[in-house]
Design a protein around this motif. Structure first.
Motif, mmCIF file in Angstrom:
data_model
loop_
_atom_site.group_PDB
_atom_site.id
_atom_site.type_symbol
_atom_site.label_atom_id
_atom_site.label_comp_id
_atom_site.label_asym_id
_atom_site.label_seq_id
_atom_site.Cartn_x
_atom_site.Cartn_y
_atom_site.Cartn_z
ATOM 1 N N ARG A 1 0.820 -1.207 0.000
ATOM 2 C CA ARG A 1 0.000 0.000 0.000
ATOM 3 C C ARG A 1 0.864 1.272 0.000
ATOM 4 O O ARG A 1 0.360 2.370 -0.197
ATOM 5 C CB ARG A 1 -0.920 0.000 1.221
ATOM 6 C CG ARG A 1 -1.804 -1.255 1.289
ATOM 7 C CD ARG A 1 -2.512 -1.372 2.615
ATOM 8 N NE ARG A 1 -1.578 -1.363 3.734
ATOM 9 C CZ ARG A 1 -1.946 -1.359 5.017
ATOM 10 N NH1 ARG A 1 -3.237 -1.370 5.328
ATOM 11 N NH2 ARG A 1 -1.046 -1.354 5.973
ATOM 12 N N ILE B 1 -2.053 11.262 6.499
ATOM 13 C CA ILE B 1 -1.502 9.904 6.650
ATOM 14 C C ILE B 1 -0.919 9.764 8.056
ATOM 15 O O ILE B 1 0.285 9.796 8.261
ATOM 16 C CB ILE B 1 -0.433 9.643 5.567
ATOM 17 C CG1 ILE B 1 -0.984 9.967 4.163
ATOM 18 C CG2 ILE B 1 0.017 8.194 5.618
ATOM 19 C CD1 ILE B 1 0.062 9.908 3.068
ATOM 20 N N ARG C 1 -3.232 16.214 0.578
ATOM 21 C CA ARG C 1 -3.766 15.359 1.626
ATOM 22 C C ARG C 1 -2.690 14.460 2.235
ATOM 23 O O ARG C 1 -3.006 13.467 2.885
ATOM 24 C CB ARG C 1 -4.926 14.512 1.066
ATOM 25 C CG ARG C 1 -6.111 15.372 0.634
ATOM 26 C CD ARG C 1 -7.205 14.576 -0.075
ATOM 27 N NE ARG C 1 -7.874 13.622 0.764
ATOM 28 C CZ ARG C 1 -8.877 13.890 1.594
ATOM 29 N NH1 ARG C 1 -9.317 15.125 1.676
ATOM 30 N NH2 ARG C 1 -9.424 12.958 2.329
ATOM 31 N N SER D 1 -10.165 9.373 6.562
ATOM 32 C CA SER D 1 -9.428 10.179 5.581
ATOM 33 C C SER D 1 -8.121 9.528 5.158
ATOM 34 O O SER D 1 -7.514 9.931 4.168
ATOM 35 C CB SER D 1 -9.118 11.565 6.170
ATOM 36 O OG SER D 1 -10.302 12.228 6.519
ATOM 37 N N ASN D 2 -7.660 8.565 5.909
ATOM 38 C CA ASN D 2 -6.439 7.851 5.575
ATOM 39 C C ASN D 2 -6.798 6.709 4.634
ATOM 40 O O ASN D 2 -7.680 5.901 4.938
ATOM 41 C CB ASN D 2 -5.828 7.298 6.881
ATOM 42 C CG ASN D 2 -4.479 6.652 6.646
ATOM 43 O OD1 ASN D 2 -4.215 6.076 5.596
ATOM 44 N ND2 ASN D 2 -3.627 6.753 7.652
ATOM 45 N N PRO D 3 -6.160 6.645 3.472
ATOM 46 C CA PRO D 3 -6.546 5.586 2.519
ATOM 47 C C PRO D 3 -6.376 4.176 3.078
ATOM 48 O O PRO D 3 -6.983 3.241 2.554
ATOM 49 C CB PRO D 3 -5.620 5.818 1.324
ATOM 50 C CG PRO D 3 -4.680 6.895 1.691
ATOM 51 C CD PRO D 3 -5.157 7.570 2.936
ATOM 52 N N LEU D 4 -5.596 4.018 4.134
ATOM 53 C CA LEU D 4 -5.453 2.681 4.731
ATOM 54 C C LEU D 4 -6.667 2.309 5.568
ATOM 55 O O LEU D 4 -6.836 1.162 5.971
ATOM 56 C CB LEU D 4 -4.200 2.621 5.615
ATOM 57 C CG LEU D 4 -2.880 2.974 4.945
ATOM 58 C CD1 LEU D 4 -1.727 2.724 5.912
ATOM 59 C CD2 LEU D 4 -2.693 2.157 3.670
ATOM 60 N N GLN E 1 -1.865 9.153 -3.320
ATOM 61 C CA GLN E 1 -2.457 10.104 -2.386
ATOM 62 C C GLN E 1 -2.302 11.525 -2.955
ATOM 63 O O GLN E 1 -1.192 11.930 -3.320
ATOM 64 C CB GLN E 1 -1.718 9.987 -1.034
ATOM 65 C CG GLN E 1 -2.187 10.934 0.038
ATOM 66 C CD GLN E 1 -3.507 10.490 0.658
ATOM 67 O OE1 GLN E 1 -4.199 9.617 0.124
ATOM 68 N NE2 GLN E 1 -3.848 11.081 1.767
ATOM 69 N N VAL F 1 -3.665 15.525 14.124
ATOM 70 C CA VAL F 1 -4.123 15.887 12.788
ATOM 71 C C VAL F 1 -5.583 16.341 12.803
ATOM 72 O O VAL F 1 -6.400 15.811 13.548
ATOM 73 C CB VAL F 1 -3.921 14.695 11.825
ATOM 74 C CG1 VAL F 1 -4.768 14.837 10.578
ATOM 75 C CG2 VAL F 1 -2.455 14.595 11.441
ATOM 76 N N LEU G 1 0.642 5.560 -1.102
ATOM 77 C CA LEU G 1 0.824 6.639 -0.123
ATOM 78 C C LEU G 1 2.029 7.527 -0.434
ATOM 79 O O LEU G 1 1.992 8.730 -0.185
ATOM 80 C CB LEU G 1 1.013 6.060 1.284
ATOM 81 C CG LEU G 1 -0.166 5.326 1.906
ATOM 82 C CD1 LEU G 1 0.212 4.812 3.285
ATOM 83 C CD2 LEU G 1 -1.379 6.252 2.021
#
Lengths: 365, 365, 365, 365
Positions: free
Chosen positions: C68, C92, C88, D151-154, C84, D30, C72
């Protein structure tokens, strides 16, 4: 018999009025995007230019037609005080079109008196600059009204369709040029803007340049080959624009039943494959060139390659940023703002288009 | 002799044309902010309303004057298809003003035929709704053109100044009302919009309400006392607006040499201290009330307190959110979109203003 | 004894970790503006570069540490899939800083194995490119964290203040250069980015260039002389920025009791008049030069004038747009996106700064 | 034995720390959208509330732990000076999480001393208000961190998944209520916020209300029936949001292979059809109700219908705007800003959710 400056003044000014003639008063007041200006504003601004730069300076008897017009119709001259913000030019419903025409008539009468009474050479130079300036705005009137009419869902036409171009374009020939130091920039006695000078030397590596513009048919092939979906063809900012604004074709193009149509001054029409493509951004021109295995010429390559007389069918993008030439000196006084201060963040267009008055095209422009 | 619906139709429609008469064609096409509409659009939209809601439904012989007008002049009826986005109404330079007038004439002729030929009761109800709708737009024509003329740095006047109000206002009297269950909402036979019904019961605690509107002089006192600089007087969103948009006075007010001036339909004029203040937002009305040691009335308190005939000099803010009454049922069909779907995020205004046609004022409106 | 690529790899990677050492985990995750990146992102992205461009290509046994991470920590390589969005990166929060350090350790271990086992020349070239890339990011870590710390109203310091520069700067000497055709661009065997090549010829008109950078004291004189209030000194887009964003001094400068202070990596400090000014935009540099009766050099004038070794105290603006050199060819494959696609709309900076690693400075960079 | 205020203080404060325990330091700094706040900010702000509203007022020996914290951690109290703008709370990397915990410890120690030394009744009232306030923020910590993790793609999980709800919900029963004047608002001795008072009378027409919340399965049926594509179901502003923001389902819902999944504090999970739907806007609740042939209750209908003990599984939208009750008087002093100034432009939510501390739920809240 020679054309006098007074003759030329009258001819250019009448040509502007003729351009506006097919438009309704409503068409002439509206501003369809922040970067465009209403026709009526162009009519008034070019008049203000003569009033301020010629009459106010060289005609001791001149009094402003209306003192408030300097605020309304100054474009960007900081030295001449505050002015209507550009994105709000469409709010100037008054003076009405009739009042703006009366303004033109009053200034034209004063200008005629001045030019017939033996104006000073500097006044004639300024008049010539004002006429070149008005010719620039003639082209803007057409490009701006094209956008305004396109913005109307009825898509009204400004004029009838011209006769079609030939059905096919000849193959491109590549004209080779040798390396060497060459002189570029304006020299000689004809008029040129300050940013076309001074003449200076540049070294050009050997290059080849196409002998004609890219056609609509060729550009349609680029689209069909995925040109707007392949990031490797685009500059980074260009690709960002493609994605952010959803570009899939040149601005005025629309697909209908599998064919490409284009909004023109004659309304919506199917594209002519042999006609030169127009209304493409620098990013699109750059991506097309990369797709075609070529690159955009620099402005000096373009200038070396240009044959005289110029065909002048479309403005052509170069790969050069708009920057001052060595030893560039702006005009003195308020006119120094004419060109110099815009030399950042723009790319150079060369040539002229079918919307450009023929007497306005030069090799160094 | 009774006023017929045909008489009333003609009178209302002529009144609209009379309102537009002092304006140039250029004034009537421009949109000075996204929430305002051009005069020409109001002229066409109110006509489209009769064509769509009356003629298309009740005149079998009717054919659309121009099929494209439904897209251009539909305001917000989702049931009637796509339409020109509201912020882009100012781009409709065509049809021209003359063409819109011809559209009005054509629809008026058809409406006259229908009304004189013994229209069905439902057609007459719809016509009455259309006339009430047109009266709403008469008020909007004036408020929108006031903003458009204000947006022009020349600040042109729409009309001559009216005679001055009396120099001073009487002291406010507080009218007391007892607690109790009361009936509110529209009842009876005169016209009312669907959102004025149904009549229903509410319980009101005892309250007192002022017997006249706040004056410009009183509002100037609020400003002089730091009204726009004291966060404790404002709702949170109101204070955010004060800071973000730099509010220091009502929208059209300007200070000149220590006096307050106001842009009116008669141009820039010094405020009249005894005149009712207008063009204040709900936030400003609320802050003023808090400063004055009072609060805004609820819409039902206002309705209970209203004396008939209403003076109707200014719209008055209430503290009530715009919400449906119990058992509110929208009109059937497309007209159901007229009021119901806007019942969120707005506060209730009651009364009417000097810009509201007198026959349009009701206690429940 | 020669420094091996493995030694150099370890040294550069450790230097990055040392840069982050004074920061809390919280400092390293936050993104203070869309164009900046969190420290943690820089730590991971530079690691991803080695993993993707070296290990994935040259180590058959390599498996992604976490599949992944390509989403990122890919910066802008379209050829490597979605990623990403840049604005933004601050969202993370996971992987945490500890997990990113573990990622670095895993890749460093694999890289050490590869480099010690006799890597192919191309793998070594890619490693060198990755180290140059990491040195670019070392500078970005400092510039980005400076902005992040400045964004905190407490204005915390990243490090102690360095010793002061000398109290006064010597007068500027102007070094003259004759006209002629010169060779520019990178030649020879040391590392250079693809955009520093190919070497080619340009014609330079005679010019003179200052022998040192502009000082903070000189820039303060420019401000005191109304530099930020005089439109005639500015390019048009620069003046628009001055007005729209309210510029009155360089970005990190603040006036306190009549003196200029500056936010630095050592916190808020009074400016040192003899130190080179930094953190000025191209527009400010251009306006300063015009005020001083000079102009910015072109990138080739700068390159001709540069003495070796370069002082490298501040990056210096040139008047040249960032455009490809003649016959520029991007690197093959995904690395071709490294530089070429950004060649639009930017001006050329030359030199290096006190934040640039010394081994990273070249005359053609 | 009775629970003392000191016991309760310790329990609430420890519960907050327990909520943050599963989060990394990076997660807690954050800010994932302008309306959310970082966990660390919540930890500090609730502490600042006790320091400012209790210790500063009632403990003569108290000195601010850090004078700069009032700027950083004041939420919106205008009376207490300038403060960090809300959308920039995510830039406060310092004080670090460890420093904020130390701040909590210092204030807790002072509060313990005060509460054990026989605090004045007003100090105890203020402490109770501070605890209610902290419980509000406990709920915000969870809702804000849910958005940040989403909001975190993970899509990391905050906690393990709870046991599933029952597979099916019982049919809705409609509970009828007769018309009449009823008393609403808070009465009695338990704690209530100022906006829950004063108790007053309203007249309710007869109504019926559902005996349970809408389920995810029912909401999925609404979607499957075109709920997000039918403008007639929506308020006008709601439909505008649907189109402008592309709504097709509740915020955290995603379709995968034909099933609906939802991002929860336990990560992405398939929806449970029998569970109450949550994270829907007022517009979505209103549209659902219209689709189901019902309407949202008013806040007073909700209050009348609420059975004690409240199930409290989800907050429930009402059709009432958030407005002051008759004779509402804000708290004195700075605390008067707690609720009163937000009474515009919002709709009333009633009840509580599975994220709301159980001791925080009241019928009038």
């Amino acid at each position: 018999m020679a054309v006098t400056i007074a003759d030329r003044y009258r001819a250019v000014r009448e040509a502007t009025i003729a351009l506006a003639a097919p438009l309704a008063a409503e068409d002439q007041v509206v501003q369809s995007m922040p970067d465009a200006s209403p026709t009526k504003w162009h009519l008034a601004h070019t008049t203000w230019f003569f009033e301020t730069m010629v009459l106010a300076a060289f005609d001791p008897a001149h009094r402003p037609v209306d003192e408030r017009y300097c605020f309304l119709f100054n474009s960007y001259y900081e030295g001449l005080g505050d002015r209507q913000p550009r994105p709000r030019r469409g709010l100037i419903t008054r003076p009405t079109l009739d009042e703006v025409r009366a303004y033109r008539d009053a200034v034209d009468a004063s200008m005629a008196r001045l030019l017939h009474s033996g104006a000073a050479p500097e006044a004639i130079d300024r008049t010539e600059l004002g006429l070149q300036h008005e010719q620039q705005h003639q082209e803007l009137i057409l490009t701006d009204i094209q956008h305004a009419l396109w913005s109307n869902p009825l898509r009204p036409a400004y004029r009838d369709a011209p006769a079609s171009a030939s059905p096919s374009a000849p193959p491109i020939e590549w004209i080779r040029h040798d390396e060497g130091v060459v002189e570029v920039g304006h020299a000689g006695r004809g008029f040129a803007f300050d940013n076309e000078a001074p003449r200076h030397r540049v070294f050009l590596e050997a290059f080849a340049i196409a002998d004609r513009a890219v056609t609509c048919g060729e550009f349609a092939d680029f689209i069909a080959d995925g040109g707007y979906r392949r990031p490797e063809l685009w500059l980074s900012d260009g690709w960002a624009a493609v994605r952010a604004e959803g570009w899939t074709a040149p601005f005025y193009w629309e697909q209908r039943d599998g064919s490409w149509w284009e909004f023109t001054l004659a309304g919506m029409r199917e594209i002519e494959r042999a006609a030169a493509v127009s209304h493409v951004s620098h990013f699109e021109a750059d991506a097309y060139a990369r797709w075609a295995g070529a690159r955009l010429p620099t402005e000096f390559e373009w200038e070396q390659a240009a044959e005289w007389p110029l065909p002048g069918r479309v403005w052509e993008w170069t790969s050069s940023a708009y920057l001052p030439y060595p030893r560039f000196v702006p005009l003195a006084g308020d006119l120094g703002e004419y060109n110099g201060k815009f030399m950042s963040g723009q790319m150079v267009l060369r040539g002229g288009s079918c919307l450009t008055p023929a007497s306005h095209i030069r090799r160094t422009y």
